[in-house]
Write a protein that holds these residues in place. Structure first.
Motif, mmCIF file in Angstrom:
data_model
loop_
_atom_site.group_PDB
_atom_site.id
_atom_site.type_symbol
_atom_site.label_atom_id
_atom_site.label_comp_id
_atom_site.label_asym_id
_atom_site.label_seq_id
_atom_site.Cartn_x
_atom_site.Cartn_y
_atom_site.Cartn_z
ATOM 1 N N ALA A 248 0.842 -1.202 0.000
ATOM 2 C CA ALA A 248 0.000 0.000 0.000
ATOM 3 C C ALA A 248 0.878 1.253 0.000
ATOM 4 C CB ALA A 248 -0.886 0.001 1.242
ATOM 5 N N PRO A 249 0.465 2.307 -0.662
ATOM 6 C CA PRO A 249 -0.830 2.479 -1.346
ATOM 7 C C PRO A 249 -0.821 2.027 -2.799
ATOM 8 C CG PRO A 249 0.354 4.556 -1.369
ATOM 9 C CD PRO A 249 1.232 3.568 -0.637
ATOM 10 N N TYR B 110 -1.245 -4.141 3.104
ATOM 11 C CA TYR B 110 -1.174 -2.964 3.958
ATOM 12 C C TYR B 110 0.074 -2.972 4.844
ATOM 13 C CZ TYR B 110 -2.457 1.211 6.344
ATOM 14 O OH TYR B 110 -2.442 2.495 6.822
ATOM 15 N N GLN B 111 0.655 -1.856 4.984
ATOM 16 C CA GLN B 111 1.801 -1.655 5.886
ATOM 17 C C GLN B 111 1.879 -0.143 6.092
ATOM 18 O OE1 GLN B 111 4.867 0.028 5.228
ATOM 19 N NE2 GLN B 111 5.589 -0.406 7.287
ATOM 20 N N ALA B 112 2.200 0.262 7.323
ATOM 21 C CA ALA B 112 2.259 1.702 7.610
ATOM 22 C C ALA B 112 3.124 1.931 8.836
ATOM 23 C CB ALA B 112 0.841 2.230 7.867
#
Ligand code: KE4
Length: 425
Positions: free
Chosen positions: A283-284, A289-291
């Motif tokens: 991502a994005p 997903y990873q943040a």
């Protein structure tokens, strides 16, 4: 505050009195010292005692403590703010250097080695549509649930949880094979030809003590997973920029590589990178997903740029390796003179003294080491002003800031410390 008062206060604040277990000194006995400051190859405890340091924060400090260029870079960055939650120039500066040095097509910065390996595994599962992960006994990749797994009953069985709080359902998605055993890797994929997402391995095992990979193991790692549609993840959190400027080059066929430690100059960092077709799944740009609030933090990026710029000409690597060679040779001579069942393993500026007559080839052999003897050795070295990693199963790190006098003093102290281990051999 003194060592004792800090220990007492820490015991009332932190589980086990520390913020990372190995710092408790529990595996070597004695009381942990509180380090108040570092300078070049030295650390100084809260009572003012000086140590020649070989912990090096478990790897990042290849230039030594408080290197002027790194301190200045952090100080300067801090004057313009500490975090923005936005794209910043520093990320581009460090990202460009990492990509150019490693050949990665894309890189993602995170805040620890654990985040890097955890993300690499999630990415591999998404890229392959498979769930099973293979790791190796004795290798450590951080504390993500799926990596706190011990070997199951048989070589070709799935793993068992190696930590409370990790459900067997999660541990059961990870197989644990013997390190340096290409036949076991072949057997795994023969029995599971199409359900393994990735194999993750330390390019040089440094968490069972230093156990270098054999050429046959390296060859199998780059051939067998690929032949079965699985990815190879090289964990270079320790070895990245430690052996040379860039990746170790021991696993050039890896699909993803994980970094940490050195690239942050001693500040909290991790990174993963590889081919754009895989990394674009993150991502994005993709569905994985990873943040991270502080990913790419400007102070970390500034410290990393200063570190990599100081390493780029290769001189620090050459000096640290030459000093490590001098140390390893001196320790081996001291062991022979003392007729102690111990062995020295060195690769680049990393080394381990195993209290075992010969160098181990895998974790089962490393565990045969006499940990009581290592504990006695560690305590004696500490008393003589030498700070070793507080575990038989860690790796010593030599920096470019060490001098020949520091190395020779370490060898002299080891002669005394080795004699002191006779009572526990
Ligand atoms: P961190 O999450 O601790 O930044 O990195 C995890 C990790 C990943 N991969 C490898 C090969 C590692 O060695 C590590 C962490 N290394 C240990 C010492 N061997 C960190 C020290 C500690 O746990 O306090």
């Amino acid at each position: 505050m003194s060592n004792e008062s800090i220990r007492a206060a820490a015991a009332d604040l932190f589980p086990g009195g520390v913020n990372s277990p190995v710092r408790s000194f529990r595996s070597v006995g004695g009381n942990p010292v509180a380090i108040a400051r570092g300078e070049g190859p030295y650390t100084f405890d809260a009572d003012g005692a000086r140590y020649i340091d070989y912990i090096a924060a478990f790897g990042p400090l290849i230039l030594g403590h408080a290197h002027p260029a790194i301190v200045a870079a952090i100080q300067q960055a801090a004057t313009t703010g500490t975090a923005f939650g936005a794209l910043t120039p520093g990320e581009v500066e460090l990202g460009r250097r990492v990509v150019e040095a490693t050949g990665m097509e894309r890189v993602r910065f995170v805040n620890s080695g654990t985040e890097a390996t955890m993300t690499a595994i999630r990415l591999a599962r998404a890229a392959t549509g498979r769930d099973i992960i293979v790791k190796f006994d004795g290798c450590y990749h951080g504390h993500a649930d799926g990596l706190l797994v011990k070997a199951g009953s048989g070589v070709a069985t799935l793993g068992l949880s190696d930590s409370a709080g990790v459900p067997e359902a999660i541990a059961g998605l990870t197989a644990v094979l013997p390190y340096n055993d290409p036949v076991a890797l072949e057997a795994w994929f023969a029995a599971h030809p199409s359900d393994t997402a990735a194999v993750i391995v330390e390019s040089v095992a440094a968490n069972m003590g230093l156990v270098p990979p054999t050429p046959a193991f390296l060859e199998a790692l780059q051939r067998v997973p690929k032949a079965h549609g699985a990815l190879l993840v090289a964990d270079e959190v320790i070895t990245g920029f430690r052996i040379r400027y860039g990746l170790s080059n021991l696993l050039p066929g890896a699909d993803l590589a994980c970094l940490g430690k050195i690239i942050g100059g001693g500040l909290p960092v991790g990174a993963l990178g590889g081919r754009a077709e895989i990394m674009s799944l993150l991502a994005p740009s993709g569905p994985v997903y990873q943040a991270g609030t502080l990913s790419g933090n400007p102070l970390v990026m500034a410290a990393g740029v200063a570190m990599l710029d100081a390493l780029a000409d290769g001189e620090a690597h050459r000096r640290a390796e030459a000093l490590a060679r001098r140390l390893a040779d001196g320790l081996a001579a001291a062991i022979a003179l003392a007729e102690i069942p111990a062995s020295v393993v060195r690769l680049g500026s990393m080394l381990t003294v195993f209290f075992r007559a010969s160098a181990p080839a895998d974790y089962a052999e490393a565990r045969e080491s006499n940990t009581a003897a290592f504990g006695a050795f560690h305590r004696s070295m500490l008393e003589q002003g030498i700070m070793l990693p507080p575990s038989q199963f860690e790796t010593w790190f030599v920096s470019s800031s060490h001098g020949e006098a520091d190395i020779d003093a370490t060898i002299a102290a080891a002669r005394i410390a080795l004699a002191g281990t006779r009572g526990v051999l």
